[in-house]
Write a protein that holds these residues in place. Structure first.
Motif, PDB file in Angstrom:
ATOM      1  N   UNK A 169       0.824  -1.206   0.000  1.00  0.00           N
ATOM      2  CA  UNK A 169       0.000   0.000   0.000  1.00  0.00           C
ATOM      3  C   UNK A 169       0.863   1.262   0.000  1.00  0.00           C
ATOM      4  N   UNK A 170       2.091   1.160   0.545  1.00  0.00           N
ATOM      5  CA  UNK A 170       2.974   2.323   0.585  1.00  0.00           C
ATOM      6  C   UNK A 170       3.409   2.749  -0.811  1.00  0.00           C
ATOM      7  N   UNK A 171       3.670   1.775  -1.689  1.00  0.00           N
ATOM      8  CA  UNK A 171       4.136   2.099  -3.041  1.00  0.00           C
ATOM      9  C   UNK A 171       2.994   2.287  -4.034  1.00  0.00           C
ATOM     10  N   UNK A 172       1.748   2.025  -3.609  1.00  0.00           N
ATOM     11  CA  UNK A 172       0.622   2.074  -4.538  1.00  0.00           C
ATOM     12  C   UNK A 172       0.459   3.457  -5.163  1.00  0.00           C
ATOM     13  N   UNK A 173       0.552   4.508  -4.353  1.00  0.00           N
ATOM     14  CA  UNK A 173       0.378   5.851  -4.885  1.00  0.00           C
ATOM     15  C   UNK A 173       1.433   6.206  -5.909  1.00  0.00           C
ATOM     16  N   UNK A 174       2.674   5.801  -5.651  1.00  0.00           N
ATOM     17  CA  UNK A 174       3.763   6.084  -6.576  1.00  0.00           C
ATOM     18  C   UNK A 174       3.559   5.342  -7.896  1.00  0.00           C
ATOM     19  N   UNK A 195      -5.453  -5.005  -2.325  1.00  0.00           N
ATOM     20  CA  UNK A 195      -6.528  -5.052  -3.310  1.00  0.00           C
ATOM     21  C   UNK A 195      -7.463  -3.860  -3.137  1.00  0.00           C
ATOM     22  N   UNK A 196      -7.784  -3.528  -1.907  1.00  0.00           N
ATOM     23  CA  UNK A 196      -8.659  -2.378  -1.660  1.00  0.00           C
ATOM     24  C   UNK A 196      -7.979  -1.081  -2.103  1.00  0.00           C
ATOM     25  N   UNK A 197      -6.681  -0.979  -1.830  1.00  0.00           N
ATOM     26  CA  UNK A 197      -5.950   0.221  -2.249  1.00  0.00           C
ATOM     27  C   UNK A 197      -5.929   0.326  -3.774  1.00  0.00           C
ATOM     28  N   UNK A 198      -5.748  -0.795  -4.449  1.00  0.00           N
ATOM     29  CA  UNK A 198      -5.768  -0.793  -5.915  1.00  0.00           C
ATOM     30  C   UNK A 198      -7.131  -0.359  -6.435  1.00  0.00           C
ATOM     31  N   UNK A 199      -8.183  -0.753  -5.750  1.00  0.00           N
ATOM     32  CA  UNK A 199      -9.530  -0.374  -6.163  1.00  0.00           C
ATOM     33  C   UNK A 199      -9.817   1.099  -5.991  1.00  0.00           C
ATOM     34  N   UNK A 200      -8.988   1.786  -5.197  1.00  0.00           N
ATOM     35  CA  UNK A 200      -9.186   3.222  -4.981  1.00  0.00           C
ATOM     36  C   UNK A 200      -8.158   4.070  -5.717  1.00  0.00           C
ATOM     37  N   UNK A 201      -7.251   3.442  -6.467  1.00  0.00           N
ATOM     38  CA  UNK A 201      -6.123   4.160  -7.059  1.00  0.00           C
ATOM     39  C   UNK A 201      -6.475   4.889  -8.350  1.00  0.00           C
ATOM     40  N   UNK A 202      -7.594   4.556  -8.960  1.00  0.00           N
ATOM     41  CA  UNK A 202      -8.024   5.265 -10.164  1.00  0.00           C
ATOM     42  C   UNK A 202      -7.382   4.790 -11.452  1.00  0.00           C
ATOM     43  N   UNK A 228     -14.423  -1.637  -4.329  1.00  0.00           N
ATOM     44  CA  UNK A 228     -13.919  -0.311  -3.971  1.00  0.00           C
ATOM     45  C   UNK A 228     -14.194   0.724  -5.056  1.00  0.00           C
ATOM     46  N   UNK A 229     -14.802   0.293  -6.179  1.00  0.00           N
ATOM     47  CA  UNK A 229     -15.197   1.239  -7.201  1.00  0.00           C
ATOM     48  C   UNK A 229     -14.449   1.147  -8.513  1.00  0.00           C
ATOM     49  N   UNK A 230     -13.434   0.267  -8.606  1.00  0.00           N
ATOM     50  CA  UNK A 230     -12.663   0.143  -9.849  1.00  0.00           C
ATOM     51  C   UNK A 230     -13.144  -1.068 -10.640  1.00  0.00           C
TER      52      UNK A 230
END
Length: 347
Positions: A169-174, A195-202, A228-230
């Motif tokens: 999750x730390x590297x997901x934004x980058x 997986x949840x973070x990926x679903x919010x990454x756009x 999560x919306x993706x």
């Protein structure tokens, strides 16, 4: 969902089941039979906690009438999902998309040479790892943000979309900042926070099947992303562990057909990891196209013996050229075609 009561279950035990279902916010429909009673759960949206029912006195078992994954199910959405990438490539339609590149981004020269060559051969997506999950902590772990920057440079020069893996999750934004498709690797298929973070990454997500995961488990993992919306998720068959030692993994061609039957999401085939041997990648890539894969993801390296990772399963640039020529007639034979994108002039 059906709750099957034991033979001789009392009226009070049936009422306990009805009460538990209603307490969860659903409707219960008791159906007495000659031998035993069943209780139907009406309105199941995939969030029913089965353990709350199986532990009730008098319950024999719980039967799922519809799959526990809802939004990724073809019952939920019968039409194929089509995912359009930043360079206009569409995955899930008639075109078979080829993603190609090295396992790891190693240098500017390596990734740019590979990107130009695979683009000229017909690939439309560049793969390359900036963060590498390795079995040994002493193996090459990737270049990190520098690798992402090199991938972005390759995209600028070639027009290829890029796919690379997020490890945590730390590297997901980058990763989301630089990439066009976020890959979730086999080792992280059931990393639910990731997986949840990926679903919010756009960004679209390429989800690889775990090394010992069932197709049902893969679809449930995809459900986490979609919940999560993706909705732009691709499911990747990359081989499962096998007792035979002649290949790194057992490449499951049946999974391509089965996933298409169960889900509306596009299917990507990875014969590089699926076999672990350069000599086997071409035959299984051809078979995957014939089986109906919407995309291939292939490891390609300018000099595989010197690769920092997975050199033994990486095609040479010349082998990739030859394979691309072989894929066109196979795709045409089943009414499809290999996707191509306009390649910018070398600058």
């Amino acid at each position: 969902m059906l709750v099957v009561m034991k033979h001789g279950a009392t009226d009070g035990q049936v009422r306990d089941v009805v009460r538990a279902i209603e307490d969860m916010g659903y409707r219960a429909r008791p159906m007495p039979g000659a031998q035993r009673t069943t209780v139907g759960l009406v309105g199941n949206d995939g969030r029913v906690e089965e353990s709350r029912l199986v532990g009730i006195e008098g319950v024999l078992r719980v039967i799922h009438v519809s799959p526990p994954y809802k939004q990724v199910s073809r019952e939920w959405w019968p039409e194929n999902t089509v995912i359009e990438l930043s360079n206009g490539v569409r995955i899930g339609e008639k075109d078979v998309v080829v993603m190609a590149g090295p396992c790891s981004v190693e240098s500017r020269e390596q990734i740019l040479e590979t990107a130009h060559r695979v683009a000229e051969a017909g690939a439309t997506v560049l793969r390359g790892g900036a963060f590498k999950p390795r079995t040994s902590p002493y193996s090459f772990q990737g270049l990190g943000e520098e690798g992402l920057q090199l991938l972005a440079r390759a995209r600028e020069e070639t027009g290829l979309a890029i796919v690379t893996e997020a490890l945590d999750t730390e590297s997901m934004g980058l990763v989301a900042e630089y990439t066009d498709v976020i890959q979730i690797g086999a080792r992280n298929m059931q990393n639910y926070s990731l997986l949840r973070a990926a679903g919010r990454a756009g960004k679209p997500v390429l989800l690889k099947r775990g090394m010992a995961a069932t197709i049902k488990e893969l679809l449930l993992a995809a459900e986490y992303v979609v919940a999560e919306g993706e909705s732009r998720v691709m499911l990747c068959e990359r081989g499962v562990r096998n007792f035979d030692t002649h290949a790194r993994n057992l490449f499951d061609l049946t999974a391509i057909v089965t996933i298409h039957e169960l889900s509306h999401l596009p299917v990507v085939a990875d014969p590089s990891h699926g076999t672990g041997a350069r000599s086997k990648v071409g035959p299984l890539a051809r078979a995957a196209v014939a089986a109906g894969a919407d995309a291939l993801i292939l490891e390609v390296h300018p000099d595989p013996p010197t690769a920092a990772s997975d050199g033994q399963q990486s095609l040479t640039l010349e082998q990739f050229d030859a394979l691309m020529a072989e894929l066109h007639p196979i795709a045409n034979a089943i009414g499809r075609r290999i996707a191509r994108a306009r390649v910018p002039a070398h600058g």
